[in-house]
Design a protein around this motif. Sequence first.
Motif, PDB file in Angstrom:
ATOM      1  N   LEU A 176      55.001  32.673  81.982  1.00  0.00           N
ATOM      2  CA  LEU A 176      54.029  33.634  81.461  1.00  0.00           C
ATOM      3  C   LEU A 176      53.263  33.024  80.287  1.00  0.00           C
ATOM      4  O   LEU A 176      52.026  33.123  80.216  1.00  0.00           O
ATOM      5  CB  LEU A 176      54.720  34.919  81.021  1.00  0.00           C
ATOM      6  N   MET A 177      53.974  32.414  79.355  1.00  0.00           N
ATOM      7  CA  MET A 177      53.333  31.839  78.180  1.00  0.00           C
ATOM      8  C   MET A 177      52.540  30.589  78.530  1.00  0.00           C
ATOM      9  O   MET A 177      51.455  30.344  77.984  1.00  0.00           O
ATOM     10  CB  MET A 177      54.376  31.526  77.104  1.00  0.00           C
ATOM     11  N   THR A 178      53.052  29.770  79.458  1.00  0.00           N
ATOM     12  CA  THR A 178      52.316  28.585  79.899  1.00  0.00           C
ATOM     13  C   THR A 178      50.977  28.988  80.492  1.00  0.00           C
ATOM     14  O   THR A 178      49.923  28.416  80.164  1.00  0.00           O
ATOM     15  CB  THR A 178      53.131  27.821  80.956  1.00  0.00           C
ATOM     16  N   ALA A 179      51.010  29.991  81.370  1.00  0.00           N
ATOM     17  CA  ALA A 179      49.779  30.443  82.033  1.00  0.00           C
ATOM     18  C   ALA A 179      48.825  31.090  81.030  1.00  0.00           C
ATOM     19  O   ALA A 179      47.615  30.838  81.054  1.00  0.00           O
ATOM     20  CB  ALA A 179      50.120  31.415  83.160  1.00  0.00           C
ATOM     21  N   PHE A 180      49.363  31.936  80.139  1.00  0.00           N
ATOM     22  CA  PHE A 180      48.487  32.591  79.170  1.00  0.00           C
ATOM     23  C   PHE A 180      47.807  31.568  78.270  1.00  0.00           C
ATOM     24  O   PHE A 180      46.592  31.645  78.018  1.00  0.00           O
ATOM     25  CB  PHE A 180      49.258  33.591  78.320  1.00  0.00           C
ATOM     26  N   ASN A 181      48.549  30.596  77.777  1.00  0.00           N
ATOM     27  CA  ASN A 181      47.959  29.579  76.903  1.00  0.00           C
ATOM     28  C   ASN A 181      46.889  28.769  77.629  1.00  0.00           C
ATOM     29  O   ASN A 181      45.891  28.354  77.025  1.00  0.00           O
ATOM     30  CB  ASN A 181      49.036  28.656  76.352  1.00  0.00           C
ATOM     31  N   HIS A 182      47.087  28.554  78.932  1.00  0.00           N
ATOM     32  CA  HIS A 182      46.105  27.795  79.707  1.00  0.00           C
ATOM     33  C   HIS A 182      44.801  28.566  79.866  1.00  0.00           C
ATOM     34  O   HIS A 182      43.706  27.984  79.773  1.00  0.00           O
ATOM     35  CB  HIS A 182      46.682  27.456  81.088  1.00  0.00           C
ATOM     36  N   PHE A 183      44.906  29.872  80.099  1.00  0.00           N
ATOM     37  CA  PHE A 183      43.713  30.675  80.395  1.00  0.00           C
ATOM     38  C   PHE A 183      43.193  31.473  79.202  1.00  0.00           C
ATOM     39  O   PHE A 183      42.178  32.166  79.314  1.00  0.00           O
ATOM     40  CB  PHE A 183      44.018  31.644  81.543  1.00  0.00           C
ATOM     41  N   ASP A 184      43.877  31.381  78.072  1.00  0.00           N
ATOM     42  CA  ASP A 184      43.582  32.232  76.918  1.00  0.00           C
ATOM     43  C   ASP A 184      42.101  32.292  76.573  1.00  0.00           C
ATOM     44  O   ASP A 184      41.512  33.355  76.388  1.00  0.00           O
ATOM     45  CB  ASP A 184      44.391  31.731  75.714  1.00  0.00           C
ATOM     46  N   LYS A 185      41.451  31.128  76.505  1.00  0.00           N
ATOM     47  CA  LYS A 185      40.067  31.098  76.045  1.00  0.00           C
ATOM     48  C   LYS A 185      39.103  31.725  77.044  1.00  0.00           C
ATOM     49  O   LYS A 185      37.957  32.028  76.699  1.00  0.00           O
ATOM     50  CB  LYS A 185      39.667  29.657  75.743  1.00  0.00           C
ATOM     51  N   SER A 186      39.542  31.940  78.272  1.00  0.00           N
ATOM     52  CA  SER A 186      38.669  32.549  79.285  1.00  0.00           C
ATOM     53  C   SER A 186      38.871  34.056  79.390  1.00  0.00           C
ATOM     54  O   SER A 186      38.204  34.713  80.187  1.00  0.00           O
ATOM     55  CB  SER A 186      38.921  31.914  80.657  1.00  0.00           C
ATOM     56  N   LEU A 187      39.774  34.623  78.582  1.00  0.00           N
ATOM     57  CA  LEU A 187      40.046  36.054  78.626  1.00  0.00           C
ATOM     58  C   LEU A 187      39.224  36.769  77.560  1.00  0.00           C
ATOM     59  O   LEU A 187      38.941  36.218  76.498  1.00  0.00           O
ATOM     60  CB  LEU A 187      41.542  36.330  78.395  1.00  0.00           C
ATOM     61  N   ASP A 188      38.864  38.027  77.854  1.00  0.00           N
ATOM     62  CA  ASP A 188      38.123  38.839  76.894  1.00  0.00           C
ATOM     63  C   ASP A 188      38.948  39.005  75.625  1.00  0.00           C
ATOM     64  O   ASP A 188      40.157  39.242  75.671  1.00  0.00           O
ATOM     65  CB  ASP A 188      37.826  40.207  77.502  1.00  0.00           C
ATOM     66  N   ALA A 189      38.284  38.883  74.473  1.00  0.00           N
ATOM     67  CA  ALA A 189      39.008  38.919  73.208  1.00  0.00           C
ATOM     68  C   ALA A 189      39.477  40.316  72.826  1.00  0.00           C
ATOM     69  O   ALA A 189      40.303  40.473  71.928  1.00  0.00           O
ATOM     70  CB  ALA A 189      38.128  38.352  72.094  1.00  0.00           C
ATOM     71  N   GLY A 190      38.958  41.356  73.485  1.00  0.00           N
ATOM     72  CA  GLY A 190      39.298  42.715  73.082  1.00  0.00           C
ATOM     73  C   GLY A 190      40.416  43.338  73.895  1.00  0.00           C
ATOM     74  O   GLY A 190      41.596  43.237  73.559  1.00  0.00           O
ATOM     75  N   ASP A 191      40.043  43.978  75.004  1.00  0.00           N
ATOM     76  CA  ASP A 191      40.999  44.739  75.806  1.00  0.00           C
ATOM     77  C   ASP A 191      41.147  44.095  77.180  1.00  0.00           C
ATOM     78  O   ASP A 191      40.158  43.951  77.915  1.00  0.00           O
ATOM     79  CB  ASP A 191      40.522  46.182  75.975  1.00  0.00           C
ATOM     80  N   PHE A 192      42.371  43.725  77.535  1.00  0.00           N
ATOM     81  CA  PHE A 192      42.559  43.137  78.862  1.00  0.00           C
ATOM     82  C   PHE A 192      43.983  43.346  79.359  1.00  0.00           C
ATOM     83  O   PHE A 192      44.919  43.563  78.579  1.00  0.00           O
ATOM     84  CB  PHE A 192      42.235  41.634  78.854  1.00  0.00           C
ATOM     85  N   LEU A 193      44.103  43.258  80.677  1.00  0.00           N
ATOM     86  CA  LEU A 193      45.386  43.211  81.378  1.00  0.00           C
ATOM     87  C   LEU A 193      45.447  41.857  82.070  1.00  0.00           C
ATOM     88  O   LEU A 193      44.572  41.527  82.866  1.00  0.00           O
ATOM     89  CB  LEU A 193      45.474  44.344  82.402  1.00  0.00           C
ATOM     90  N   PHE A 194      46.465  41.065  81.723  1.00  0.00           N
ATOM     91  CA  PHE A 194      46.649  39.737  82.309  1.00  0.00           C
ATOM     92  C   PHE A 194      47.902  39.776  83.169  1.00  0.00           C
ATOM     93  O   PHE A 194      48.988  40.070  82.673  1.00  0.00           O
ATOM     94  CB  PHE A 194      46.775  38.688  81.207  1.00  0.00           C
ATOM     95  N   VAL A 195      47.740  39.492  84.460  1.00  0.00           N
ATOM     96  CA  VAL A 195      48.846  39.576  85.410  1.00  0.00           C
ATOM     97  C   VAL A 195      49.168  38.179  85.935  1.00  0.00           C
ATOM     98  O   VAL A 195      48.292  37.489  86.461  1.00  0.00           O
ATOM     99  CB  VAL A 195      48.490  40.494  86.601  1.00  0.00           C
ATOM    100  N   VAL A 196      50.420  37.765  85.784  1.00  0.00           N
ATOM    101  CA  VAL A 196      50.908  36.524  86.383  1.00  0.00           C
ATOM    102  C   VAL A 196      51.808  36.925  87.549  1.00  0.00           C
ATOM    103  O   VAL A 196      52.885  37.491  87.352  1.00  0.00           O
ATOM    104  CB  VAL A 196      51.689  35.670  85.373  1.00  0.00           C
ATOM    105  N   ALA A 197      51.327  36.656  88.757  1.00  0.00           N
ATOM    106  CA  ALA A 197      52.004  37.126  89.958  1.00  0.00           C
ATOM    107  C   ALA A 197      52.648  35.952  90.687  1.00  0.00           C
ATOM    108  O   ALA A 197      51.993  35.244  91.457  1.00  0.00           O
ATOM    109  CB  ALA A 197      51.019  37.848  90.876  1.00  0.00           C
ATOM    110  N   GLU A 198      53.927  35.729  90.432  1.00  0.00           N
ATOM    111  CA  GLU A 198      54.696  34.763  91.212  1.00  0.00           C
ATOM    112  C   GLU A 198      55.134  35.447  92.517  1.00  0.00           C
ATOM    113  O   GLU A 198      55.017  36.668  92.650  1.00  0.00           O
ATOM    114  CB  GLU A 198      55.898  34.284  90.407  1.00  0.00           C
TER     115      GLU A 198
END
Length: 267
Positions: free
Chosen positions: A154-176
Amino acid sequence: MSLLSRERYVAVLGASGVGLGQRQGNQTLWLGSVGYIDEGFQAWAVALETLDRLLGEHARAGAELTVVISGHFSRFCLVPWSEQISSPDELQGFAQLCFEDLYGAPSQPWSLVLSAEPAGYDRIATALPQDLLERLRTLVSGRGLRLRSVQPYLMTAFNHFDKSLDAGDFLFVVAEPVRSVMLVAREGRWTSVRSVGSSDSDAALTALIGRESQLQASTSERPLNVYLHAPARIDSHPEVPGVHLRTLEEDRTAVHDCLYVMSRAVA
């Protein structure tokens, strides 16, 4: 510094398999993966035995190893901000209580890591079995390797995509393939984290994200941008209405392996 000490490997402990790659600059040379029968949460012991075999076949002493661990073996919890906490030990104890409120009294020791947040902000806590980490360190040391880091995916994926996510309100789903983890942020603050056993099929993800979106809509009128990362959906990307897909950069190799995809998210 010897040339051997500069070798870097990335291992991925998945829910039903273990993979190993060698980093060459920004690229990963995939050395292969070995599957095993998923015996539930305790399958991590089989995963470590499999990893030991792969390291014995491919890694040389003196190299560095980064280990990525599937959400299948991890637990997550939101730890609220508290003005009464004044030391790291108190924070760890408070996080442990939050986990016990959510999961019940632990039957085994857990190692907790909390996200670094400013004062006044809630934190995301990640827990991994202490026995898993201790046996992993022993295994790596026994092979003459240096354990560079252990990262929940979860943290590996979030750190990889962090800069492409909206800075305000978002739902980030990592689906294994067998488990999805959902992170929610509101106005730049963490407000929710949930781990759910679920397939990564279009139907399952549509239902899962739909339920989570309804739940979030009941707590705030602010719209959420929804981002989805599904590392095993290599040949057919998910088609879920209203969702922004997050995939890794185009790969020119012929490797079609979820564990390989997960390894490439490591910085």
